[in-house]
Design a protein around this motif. Structure first.
Motif, short mmCIF file in Angstrom:
data_model
loop_
_atom_site.label_atom_id
_atom_site.label_comp_id
_atom_site.label_asym_id
_atom_site.label_seq_id
_atom_site.Cartn_x
_atom_site.Cartn_y
_atom_site.Cartn_z
N GLU A 313 0.87 -1.17 0.00
CA GLU A 313 0.00 0.00 0.00
C GLU A 313 0.91 1.22 0.00
OE1 GLU A 313 -3.72 1.69 -0.19
OE2 GLU A 313 -3.47 -0.42 0.30
N THR A 314 0.81 2.04 -1.04
CA THR A 314 1.65 3.22 -1.09
C THR A 314 0.84 4.45 -0.73
OG1 THR A 314 1.27 3.72 -3.43
CG2 THR A 314 3.01 2.16 -2.91
N VAL A 315 1.40 5.24 0.16
CA VAL A 315 0.84 6.55 0.51
C VAL A 315 1.74 7.55 -0.19
CG1 VAL A 315 0.18 8.10 2.37
CG2 VAL A 315 0.07 5.62 2.71
N HIS A 316 1.26 8.06 -1.33
CA HIS A 316 2.13 8.74 -2.30
C HIS A 316 1.82 10.23 -2.36
CE1 HIS A 316 4.26 9.53 -6.03
NE2 HIS A 316 4.70 8.28 -6.05
N SER A 317 2.86 11.02 -2.46
CA SER A 317 2.68 12.46 -2.64
C SER A 317 1.97 12.74 -3.96
CB SER A 317 4.03 13.17 -2.62
OG SER A 317 4.85 12.71 -3.67
N PHE A 318 1.29 13.87 -4.04
CA PHE A 318 0.60 14.19 -5.30
C PHE A 318 1.62 14.55 -6.38
CE2 PHE A 318 0.36 18.31 -2.92
CZ PHE A 318 1.00 19.14 -3.82
N ALA A 379 5.81 3.38 1.41
CA ALA A 379 5.22 2.12 0.97
C ALA A 379 5.13 1.19 2.17
CB ALA A 379 6.08 1.48 -0.12
N ILE A 380 3.94 0.66 2.40
CA ILE A 380 3.73 -0.29 3.50
C ILE A 380 3.69 -1.68 2.88
CG2 ILE A 380 2.25 -0.91 5.44
CD1 ILE A 380 1.11 2.00 5.21
N LEU A 381 4.73 -2.44 3.13
CA LEU A 381 4.91 -3.75 2.50
C LEU A 381 4.54 -4.84 3.50
CD1 LEU A 381 5.89 -5.17 -0.07
CD2 LEU A 381 8.22 -5.07 0.84
N ASN A 382 3.42 -5.51 3.26
CA ASN A 382 2.88 -6.53 4.16
C ASN A 382 3.19 -7.90 3.56
OD1 ASN A 382 1.30 -8.20 5.80
ND2 ASN A 382 -0.27 -6.62 6.07
N LEU A 383 4.04 -8.68 4.22
CA LEU A 383 4.54 -9.93 3.66
C LEU A 383 4.21 -11.13 4.52
CD1 LEU A 383 8.16 -8.77 2.72
CD2 LEU A 383 6.17 -8.84 1.21
N GLN A 384 3.78 -12.22 3.88
CA GLN A 384 3.74 -13.51 4.53
C GLN A 384 5.02 -14.23 4.17
OE1 GLN A 384 0.47 -16.16 3.64
NE2 GLN A 384 1.45 -17.88 4.69
#
Length: 481
Positions: A313-318, A379-384
């Motif tokens: 999930e990316t929290v991206h600047s405009f 970037a929120i990188l959620n990994l199994q």
């Protein structure tokens, strides 16, 4: 003497040492094409305070502050050697010397550690490679700054021209002004003059011809004395091989795209798959800023723990693609005011992972939210993972990767508990692991990865260009593979 007096005296002593380092660093760079680094951070053209702050920052990743008194002897040893073009990390020299128990002097250890830059085996200075920027927007101007900065030794890459559409009266002066001042990245470090008669911007002595064209097939670059050049397309107007091939005009040897490539165009993330570029490949892509941010740490985690699946999930600047105020836009939601809203949108970064990491079989999904900040994203990188681990183990692994692995120029690491997005403006890494935000439970790991989606990405682009141009010099001490 009080504690305060002791602290002030110590600071003044370190200032004096840092001052003495500046001419040594400068001579190595100008005369021998040697870039002095400290834990992957260049010390070339840095001020006294900047050198001291870079040493102090080492405690964020190495656990202890590094003093200029520790690195100065290694710098002095380097000045006594007949070095060839290279990058030499005096922070790594100091760290590895501490762990060496052979009783070698600093001079002996240094000569051994940089042996690849000495004698018959060293790389000889090469003729500078011409570079052309097609487009001069946010990324184009940052690339120009980086290319001008790296031209200090007179070798390596040389920015010869930019190609833009003629916007009418005062175009040249306005473009030079945008290069000179940037609301996010600050003032250009140096001097810029405009030669309107010759349609040229002169930046720190570099004469950059401004070529006006809206059609790449109409330009003959040899008419401007440009030959065997690498053209960097910053417009994103063409993304497939057929479109980008329009740039392969007289004087242009290779084309590099600063956006995700389509079809069979190789998407390259420096540090991960740049070695796969074939010598005869003439068209490549540097993928996206987000792809560059997530692929290096994803590779680091996959190599150590295995990855079953993941979501980013990316929290991206405009960006310029959005509207300042509500207005028509061909994409959903992006027509709404960028500085007033959080905007859910798509990202192609997850699907681009497969191109950069073809051996990774895990399914990676992704989505993005644009937020009202002008630069720096997370970037929120959620990994199994394929096995269970602990938070401490993951952080130790990523800290070590950021220090000693081949990915140390891509991955940075920070432990500051109060870090926020603006702290990472100007970061030269593809992404920065936020240790305090990292979460690990069993086989699940969530990494928070900051990245300057403008400047950090531009640094990655320049690294790719250096690699394909043959002017990417080796780094010493060599990192473990």
């Amino acid at each position: 003497m009080t504690v305060n007096d002791d602290s002030f005296t110590d600071w003044k002593n370190r200032e004096e040492i840092a001052e003495s380092m500046i001419p040594m660093i400068g001579r190595l760079h100008r005369e021998r094409d040697v870039t002095v680094l400290l834990h992957s951070r260049s010390l070339v053209n840095k001020s006294v305070v900047s050198i001291l702050k870079t040493h102090r920052f080492a405690r964020q990743i190495a656990g202890a502050e590094l003093s200029v008194t520790e690195t100065l002897p290694f710098l002095e040893a380097l000045t006594a050697l007949d070095l060839g073009p290279s990058q030499i990390d005096i922070g790594m020299l100091a760290a590895t010397y501490k762990d060496d128990d052979r009783g070698l002097s600093v001079a002996e250890f240094t000569a051994e550690a940089v042996a690849g830059a000495l004698g018959d085996g060293r790389i000889e200075r090469r003729e500078p490679r011409d570079v052309v920027l097609y487009g001069f927007g946010r990324i184009g101007r940052l690339l120009a700054r980086l290319l001008i900065e790296k031209a200090g030794s007179g070798n390596g890459l040389r920015l010869r021209a930019i190609v833009v559409r003629d916007s009418g009266g005062g175009d040249l002066v306005k473009r030079a002004s945008l290069l000179r001042r940037d609301s996010i990245h600050g003032q250009f470090q140096g001097t810029i003059t405009v030669d309107e008669a010759n349609s040229t911007i002169v930046a720190n002595g570099n004469a950059i011809r401004v070529i006006y064209s809206d059609d790449p097939t109409t330009v003959d670059y040899t008419a401007y004395g440009i030959k065997d050049a690498i053209l960097i397309d910053n417009t994103g107007r063409w993304r497939d091989r057929e479109g980008l091939a329009k740039h392969l005009r007289p004087g242009i040897d290779k084309v590099v795209l600063t956006a995700p490539g389509k079809g069979d165009v190789p998407n390259i993330v420096h540090g991960v798959n740049h070695d796969t570029v074939k010598p005869d490949e003439r068209i490549i892509s540097c993928a996206s800023c987000t792809t560059n941010a997530i692929v290096p740490p994803l590779k680091a985690m996959a190599d150590e723990y295995g990855v079953v699946r993941g979501h980013v999930e990316t929290v991206h600047s405009f960006t310029n693609d959005q509207n300042l105020l509500d207005n028509y836009h061909k994409s959903d939601r992006r027509g709404r005011s960028a500085p007033l809203n959080m905007v859910i949108t798509e990202t192609g970064a997850a699907s681009a992972v497969a191109k950069a990491l073809p051996d990774l079989k895990a399914r990676i999904t992704g989505s993005s939210i644009r937020v009202p900040v002008p630069d720096v994203s997370i970037a929120i990188l959620n990994l199994q993972l394929a096995r269970e681990t602990t938070r401490e183990e993951v952080l130790d692994h990523l800290r070590e990767v950021s220090l000693t692995s081949p990915l140390k120029r891509q991955i940075d690491f920070i432990t500051a508990p109060d870090a926020v997005s603006s702290d990472f403006i100007g970061s030269r890494h593809a992404s920065i692991v936020d240790a305090g935000a990292t979460k690990v439970e069993g086989d699940n790991a969530i990494l928070y990865l900051w990245y300057d989606n403008e400047f950090g990405y531009s640094c990655q682009v320049v690294r790719v260009v250096q690699h394909v141009s043959g002017v990417e010099y080796p780094t010493f001490p060599a990192t473990a593979v």
